[in-house]
Design an enzyme around this catalytic site. Structure first.
Site, PDB file in Angstrom:
ATOM      1  N   SER A 159      37.799  59.739   9.923  1.00 20.14           N
ATOM      2  CA  SER A 159      38.360  59.183   8.694  1.00 20.14           C
ATOM      3  C   SER A 159      38.203  60.138   7.504  1.00 20.14           C
ATOM      4  O   SER A 159      38.817  61.197   7.477  1.00 20.14           O
ATOM      5  CB  SER A 159      37.706  57.823   8.415  1.00 20.14           C
ATOM      6  OG  SER A 159      38.440  57.081   7.479  1.00 20.14           O
ATOM      7  N   ASP A 191      43.570  73.486   5.405  1.00 24.35           N
ATOM      8  CA  ASP A 191      44.924  73.712   4.884  1.00 24.35           C
ATOM      9  C   ASP A 191      44.924  74.606   3.649  1.00 24.35           C
ATOM     10  O   ASP A 191      45.805  75.453   3.490  1.00 24.35           O
ATOM     11  CB  ASP A 191      45.583  72.372   4.538  1.00 24.35           C
ATOM     12  CG  ASP A 191      45.914  71.549   5.776  1.00 24.35           C
ATOM     13  OD1 ASP A 191      46.038  72.137   6.864  1.00 24.35           O
ATOM     14  OD2 ASP A 191      46.035  70.313   5.649  1.00 24.35           O
ATOM     15  N   LYS A 215      40.792  59.238  13.679  1.00 25.69           N
ATOM     16  CA  LYS A 215      41.037  57.947  13.015  1.00 25.69           C
ATOM     17  C   LYS A 215      41.817  58.216  11.736  1.00 25.69           C
ATOM     18  O   LYS A 215      41.252  58.545  10.703  1.00 25.69           O
ATOM     19  CB  LYS A 215      39.701  57.259  12.718  1.00 25.69           C
ATOM     20  CG  LYS A 215      39.775  56.013  11.824  1.00 25.69           C
ATOM     21  CD  LYS A 215      40.494  54.864  12.501  1.00 25.69           C
ATOM     22  CE  LYS A 215      40.248  53.550  11.759  1.00 25.69           C
ATOM     23  NZ  LYS A 215      40.752  53.514  10.380  1.00 25.69           N
TER      24      LYS A 215
END
Length: 690
Positions: A466, A477, A491
């Site tokens: 999560s 990124d 998740k």
């Protein structure tokens, strides 16, 4: 056992069954409340769920198959003819749900109920007649029948249960129990299961039907009865007094999926993910066998008042046989918030030209004191604030790089993942959240400036989920640093809880996407450099759950990159491989992961011959022990005599000998080595010497 005693026990059992209630044999019926709630659930799923839910024949077939799995997932009670009698329901689950006509689902449950009742009575008769405790046949028992064909006759099921009963007795025999104890233990097990079966009511059956309906859509959407809703509220308030472990059904067993950071089980160090709980006892009371018991019943047994002791009979996840159980004790308590707080340390890495000092901050969860924050208090506690203090302290002490350890971090407050990333970038988006209508909201850090702009790595594992995945993915990124370890949990969905006229529904309403446009759902975050994985991704993780929503993408957002760490990956991987190939702890991790894979493939059946069973178990444990002692010898440690001692040694060793912590510490130390290499390569480039 004499015939007289057997007759007496049979008569006593008959009295018990009659007392359970004369209505126990009556048909279990839905009531008007359930019919209404079925319609409410249908509306919630059609108009509120993230996925485009269509109640048609295809969905009905999925829900019907799931209902059968919930009732009889191991194909041990129902016959092929039983399933054929209800085959017409396969295309009617949508009509049953939308029209509130639940008779078919209750009829199928009644057939299962009758078969299970007769089977438990059959087992008790076998025990009363005197069990054969000779274990010298060539029989083998299939350990997982979830994909097996339905039995075609009662005789075929009798043979299956003869083997299952024999295996249960052999398991107790190998553990050292006497014949009388074995019979008493098994009698208690099956009488308990029969009693619980007899106590099933309409609410219970409705819950099973709803589990099939919601679980056919995704694993995180579920109907909560009033009792389950109360338990869920307690867990969300973190005031649950228990052991602090997340549990999940795994066939007939209850499996540990994760430990709550700072919880009693985490502090005790006696449970690990994939461990199976086969017995629960209170203080000095009798150990109750929980094999075959419903998950909520096991949770109720484990839960108790703060300060009391619960005893668990546990089979380690890596054990090759269910006979290898051991008893542990855990003192029930609330979660220790201090244990959840971020903590920092410095690891020194030797290099030819000197020592590199690597700061490590362990973040067990993403937390914030919401009450203090909403009240406008300036000194409220949060992950970001605690990490910021640790970064400032580590920088004052002089560090060459910083590691965020997010292993076993199951997530928490999303706002903390956003603000925490802001410590390492000069404002920008963190995550995209897409709702059922396709609308995308962008969340991120709005504060200018960064607290730390040096070399950075994030260490993750399969239990990082999560919010942890959002932070790790954003670091990757942005090119802000490297991600090391194992693929994360996966998740990537958001749930909300809504009240119904009877109970509640937890509904998947949205999905997380990285700023690159990739979902974290199902696949998780793939590390730049992989470490050996001791947690089987087929048993733990989103991809291991039935009907998990798939990975997909949305459009990426505009964001700046802070570096190009991927340009160093070939060199970093090469250096890592050279160290890992020779370091005793990493060699051990790699070989142990390979051995675990081999054992999982081989563990499809067990022998019912005592000597053969012992040989198989001893051969596999000998291989595990050899690996452990090979590691210990290379590190100059005393060898162990038995493989089981390795886990006890890990749990009890609280010394400063970091070399004797193969899983946790070896990964941290190697991540520090990689970070030192990364810092060196980055500095060379800045100096114009790539």
């Amino acid at each position: 056992m004499s015939q007289l005693v057997a007759l007496w026990r049979r008569a006593a059992l008959l009295v018990v069954l009659l007392l359970v209630s004369a209505t126990a044999l009556a048909r279990i019926e839905p009531d008007e409340t359930h019919l209404q709630v079925a319609g409410e659930v249908a509306e919630s799923l059609r108009y509120g769920h993230y996925a485009n839910v269509e109640f048609d024949d295809e969905w009905s077939q999925t829900a019907y198959a799931r209902y059968l799995d919930i009732l009889d997932g191991q194909r041990a009670f129902l016959l092929e003819s039983d399933v054929a009698d209800f085959e017409h329901l396969a295309n009617r689950f949508d009509d049953m749900l939308l029209d509130g006509d639940l008779d078919g689902a209750y009829d199928l449950y009644q057939r299962y109920h009758d078969r299970a009742r007769a089977r438990y009575e059959w087992l008790l008769e076998r025990i009363d007649e005197g069990m054969s405790l000779t274990f010298d046949s060539d029989d083998r028992l299939e350990t997982d029948r979830s994909d097996a064909e339905w039995s075609s006759s009662e005789a075929e099921l009798d043979e299956l249960w003869r083997k299952r009963l024999k295996n249960a007795a052999l398991t107790l025999d190998i553990s050292g129990q006497s014949r009388d104890d074995i019979e008493a233990n098994l009698r208690q097990r099956y009488e308990g299961q029969l009693t619980r079966l007899k106590q099933t009511n309409g609410e219970d059956v409705f819950g099973l039907f709803m589990a099939a309906v919601t679980g056919s859509i995704d694993p995180h959407t579920e109907y909560l009865s009033p009792h389950q809703g109360e338990s869920f509220d307690i867990q969300m308030r973190l005031s649950l007094e228990g052991i602090g472990a997340m549990l999940q059904s795994d066939g007939e067993y209850v499996k540990v999926t994760s430990l709550v950071p700072g919880g009693p089980a985490d502090r005790a160090g006696v449970l690990e993910p994939t461990d199976r709980i086969v017995g629960v006892g209170q203080e000095d009371g009798e150990m109750i066998n929980v094999v075959g018991m419903r998950l909520d019943e096991v949770v109720d047994l484990i839960r108790g008042p703060k300060g009391s002791v619960v005893r668990l009979d546990v089979v380690p996840g890596e054990a090759v046989d269910m006979t290898r159980s051991h008893e542990v004790e855990i003192t029930r308590d609330t979660v220790d918030l201090e244990e959840q707080a971020a903590k920092g340390e410095i690891i020194e890495v030797e290099r030819d030209d000197g020592v590199r000092r690597i700061g490590v901050i362990t973040i067990p969860t993403f937390y914030v004191d919401f009450d203090a924050w909403q009240a406008g208090e300036e000194d409220y506690r949060s992950t970001t604030r605690d990490v910021a203090r640790e970064i400032e302290r580590l920088q004052d002490e002089g560090i060459d790089g910083l590691m965020l350890d997010l292993r076993n971090n199951g997530g928490g407050a999303l706002q903390e993942a956003n603000s925490l990333l802001g410590l390492f970038i000069d404002r920008g988006p963190t995550v995209q959240v897409r709702d059922a209508q396709g609308r995308i909201n962008l969340y991120g850090d709005t504060d200018s400036g960064a607290l730390y702009d040096g070399p950075l790595v994030v260490l993750v594992n399969r239990l990082s989920a999560s919010a942890s995945e959002i932070l790790a993915g954003a670091v990757q990124d942005y090119g802000r640093g490297l991600v090391l370890g194992n693929a994360t949990f996966g998740k990537g969905t958001v749930q909300t809880l809504s009240d119904l006229s009877h109970g509640q529904i937890k509904l998947t309403r949205a999905k997380f996407y990285r700023i690159s446009g990739e979902s974290t759902q199902h696949r998780g975050v793939e590390p730049d450099i992989l470490f050996p994985n001791l947690i089987d991704p087929e048993r733990i993780g989103e991809s291991s759950l039935d009907n998990a929503l798939e990975w997909d993408t949305v459009r990426e957002v505009q964001y700046r990159t802070y570096g190009e760490p991927w340009e160093y990956l070939e060199t970093l991987r090469d250096r890592h491989s050279r160290r890992a190939d020779t370091h005793p702890n990493f060699v051990y991790l790699e070989q142990r992961a390979e051995l675990a894979d081999e054992m999982r493939e081989e563990r499809t059946s067990v022998s019912l011959d005592r000597e053969q069973r012992q040989r198989e178990v001893e051969e596999q444990e000998a291989a595990q022990l050899a690996l452990e002692n090979q590691r210990r010898e290379a590190l100059g440690l005393e060898p162990l005599e038995e493989w089981a001692d390795a886990r006890d040694d890990d749990a009890s060793d609280q010394s400063d000998d970091q070399e004797d912590e193969p899983v946790d510490r070896a990964q941290v130390l190697e991540a520090a080595e990689i970070l030192a290499d990364y810092a060196e390569l980055s500095q060379r480039r800045l100096a114009g010497n790539p």
